[in-house]
Design a protein around this motif. Structure first.
Motif, PDB file in Angstrom:
ATOM      1  N   LEU A  51       0.830  -1.204   0.000  1.00 16.89           N
ATOM      2  CA  LEU A  51       0.000   0.000   0.000  1.00 16.89           C
ATOM      3  C   LEU A  51       0.869   1.260   0.000  1.00 16.89           C
ATOM      4  CD1 LEU A  51      -3.000  -0.628   2.458  1.00 16.89           C
ATOM      5  CD2 LEU A  51      -3.081  -0.306  -0.015  1.00 16.89           C
ATOM      6  N   GLY A  52       1.956   1.234   0.778  1.00 14.40           N
ATOM      7  CA  GLY A  52       2.862   2.378   0.805  1.00 14.40           C
ATOM      8  C   GLY A  52       3.448   2.656  -0.571  1.00 14.40           C
ATOM      9  N   SER A  53       3.795   1.598  -1.303  1.00 11.66           N
ATOM     10  CA  SER A  53       4.315   1.761  -2.667  1.00 11.66           C
ATOM     11  C   SER A  53       3.268   2.403  -3.571  1.00 11.66           C
ATOM     12  CB  SER A  53       4.742   0.405  -3.226  1.00 11.66           C
ATOM     13  OG  SER A  53       5.725  -0.198  -2.420  1.00 11.66           O
ATOM     14  N   TYR A  54       2.045   1.965  -3.419  1.00  9.90           N
ATOM     15  CA  TYR A  54       0.945   2.500  -4.226  1.00  9.90           C
ATOM     16  C   TYR A  54       0.745   3.992  -3.946  1.00  9.90           C
ATOM     17  CZ  TYR A  54      -3.927   3.291  -5.634  1.00  9.90           C
ATOM     18  OH  TYR A  54      -5.083   3.793  -6.186  1.00  9.90           O
ATOM     19  N   TRP A  55       0.807   4.370  -2.674  1.00 12.51           N
ATOM     20  CA  TRP A  55       0.601   5.777  -2.323  1.00 12.51           C
ATOM     21  C   TRP A  55       1.777   6.639  -2.772  1.00 12.51           C
ATOM     22  CZ3 TRP A  55      -1.039   3.631   3.019  1.00 12.51           C
ATOM     23  CH2 TRP A  55      -2.388   3.273   2.980  1.00 12.51           C
ATOM     24  N   VAL A  56       3.003   6.124  -2.695  1.00 16.55           N
ATOM     25  CA  VAL A  56       4.161   6.884  -3.141  1.00 16.55           C
ATOM     26  C   VAL A  56       4.086   7.179  -4.645  1.00 16.55           C
ATOM     27  CG1 VAL A  56       6.640   6.703  -3.583  1.00 16.55           C
ATOM     28  CG2 VAL A  56       5.747   6.171  -1.321  1.00 16.55           C
ATOM     29  N   ALA A  89       7.816   5.925   4.336  1.00 15.70           N
ATOM     30  CA  ALA A  89       8.018   5.377   5.678  1.00 15.70           C
ATOM     31  C   ALA A  89       7.250   4.074   5.854  1.00 15.70           C
ATOM     32  CB  ALA A  89       7.586   6.398   6.727  1.00 15.70           C
ATOM     33  N   ILE A  90       6.053   3.996   5.273  1.00 18.39           N
ATOM     34  CA  ILE A  90       5.245   2.780   5.371  1.00 18.39           C
ATOM     35  C   ILE A  90       5.910   1.645   4.591  1.00 18.39           C
ATOM     36  CG2 ILE A  90       3.032   1.758   4.717  1.00 18.39           C
ATOM     37  CD1 ILE A  90       1.744   4.464   5.336  1.00 18.39           C
ATOM     38  N   ILE A  91       6.495   1.961   3.431  1.00 23.73           N
ATOM     39  CA  ILE A  91       7.216   0.935   2.658  1.00 23.73           C
ATOM     40  C   ILE A  91       8.336   0.330   3.490  1.00 23.73           C
ATOM     41  CG2 ILE A  91       8.697   0.520   0.671  1.00 23.73           C
ATOM     42  CD1 ILE A  91       7.163   2.688  -0.815  1.00 23.73           C
TER      43      ILE A  91
END
Length: 363
Positions: A51-56, A89-91
């Motif tokens: 999800l972090g990758s998607y948001w980045v 940061a989430i990634i």
């Protein structure tokens, strides 16, 4: 029939009586929970890493910062986080969490390695349970009793998912910590400490339960007084004095919930918290399952702790309690000690009532 009732009453009054009851047959879930907890934490971490990758990369739905307009109002610690930096940061956290969860399947000889793994697991658990959620979790919980769900949106769903991840990481940390000290990974008992936890919990559990009951009352009592139309401790009494019947009922429900919770908390040290009382009809006289008390009390404790923490942070950031507004802010400051004491009381109840371990046989 009376002899049987009296005998069972004595057994439930004695905390050690739970230890001599035969352990139930263990289920597949309980036998393998050290393994599935690790896999579940790894999958959860990997999911959020994706999800972090998607948001980045510009994907929609980042649940913090500019995409969460109610964040500042609800005291979110992440209200100023941007999608690019927050997603990155989430990634990192997701990928590191996946690796750590898999690494914890092994027991390392190096104390430093074990300490690093445990530090990450406990830190992840604390951050996900305490730092990510805000007052909206408690708010939605209260309004759910009035069948009002309009405040339940994606940022709130994300907070619930993070709380679930926090409990997963807490379970992983607890399992690994038990393995490190050569205790049973399912119950945490050791040969040296067997048979003592129930006696100790019966002593200190009573006091923390009383603290939880007392600290739950201020918020509820003030809200019930407001529901009656009395503007106690408010800077502007107009809203209380002109409230409609519907608004009064809403305030009354918000006041009744913590008071009802305080009454239920007493069950953690009363006999009716271990054996269903007579008015429970077909359940009368049967043992109260431990999970029926522990699960809701633990969730309530967690919600109250992070909500209370947010209120204390708001107070230190410029809020103030005085003679004019003490009813608006003051009772909420009891939430943090309420949540902590409720969590301790719940843990004492669990220690006092648990049976012999299904896996190691220790009592």
């Amino acid at each position: 029939m009376e002899v049987k009732t009296e005998s069972s009453r004595k057994s439930y009054d004695n905390p050690l009586m739970n230890d001599i009851l035969p352990p139930k047959r263990s289920s597949w879930l309980s036998r393998h929970h050290p393994s599935w907890a690790l896999y579940a934490a790894a999958i959860w971490s990997l999911f959020y890493g994706v999800l972090g990758s998607y948001w980045v990369m510009g994907g929609t739905g980042f649940p913090f910062g500019e995409n969460d307009p109610r964040g500042h109002m609800m005291g979110s610690f992440l209200a100023n986080v941007r999608a690019d930096t927050g997603g990155a940061a989430i990634i990192i956290a997701g990928l590191v969490g996946t690796v750590v969860a898999m690494a914890m399947k092994r027991q390392y000889k190096s104390r430093m390695i074990r300490s690093v793994l445990l530090a990450f697991a406990w830190s992840a658990s604390a951050a996900l349970i305490v730092l990510v959620p805000d007052i909206r979790i408690m708010q939605n919980f209260a309004y759910a009793f009035m069948l009002y769900f309009e405040l339940f949106d994606w940022p709130v769903v994300n907070q619930l998912l993070c709380i679930a991840g926090g409990f997963l990481w807490g379970a992983v940390a607890l399992i690994y910590q038990r393995r490190s000290r050569e205790a049973c990974m399912n119950c945490g008992r050791t040969e040296e400490g067997k048979g003592t936890s129930s006696i100790t919990a019966a002593k200190w559990g009573k006091w923390v339960t009383y603290i939880a009951v007392v600290t739950a009352l201020p918020y509820g009592l003030v809200r019930l007084i407001w529901a009656a139309g009395i503007p106690l401790g408010v800077s502007d009494p107009t809203g209380i004095e002109t409230q409609t019947l519907t608004e009064s009922l809403i305030v009354a429900v918000l006041g009744a919930l913590p008071i009802g919770g305080a009454i239920l908390t007493l069950g953690l040290i009363q006999r009716w918290g271990e054996v269903f009382p007579r008015w429970c009809l077909f359940l009368s006289g049967k043992r109260v399952p431990i999970w029926l008390a522990v699960v809701p009390a633990t969730l309530t404790s967690a919600m109250t702790i992070f909500s209370g923490l947010k209120l204390w942070v708001d107070l230190f950031q410029g809020g103030s309690v005085n003679l004019e507004n003490w009813g608006e802010l003051g009772p909420g400051l009891f939430w943090l000690p309420w949540g902590i004491s409720l969590g301790a009381a719940t843990f004492a109840y669990y220690l006092r009532r648990r049976r012999s371990c299904r896996h190691c046989g220790r009592m």
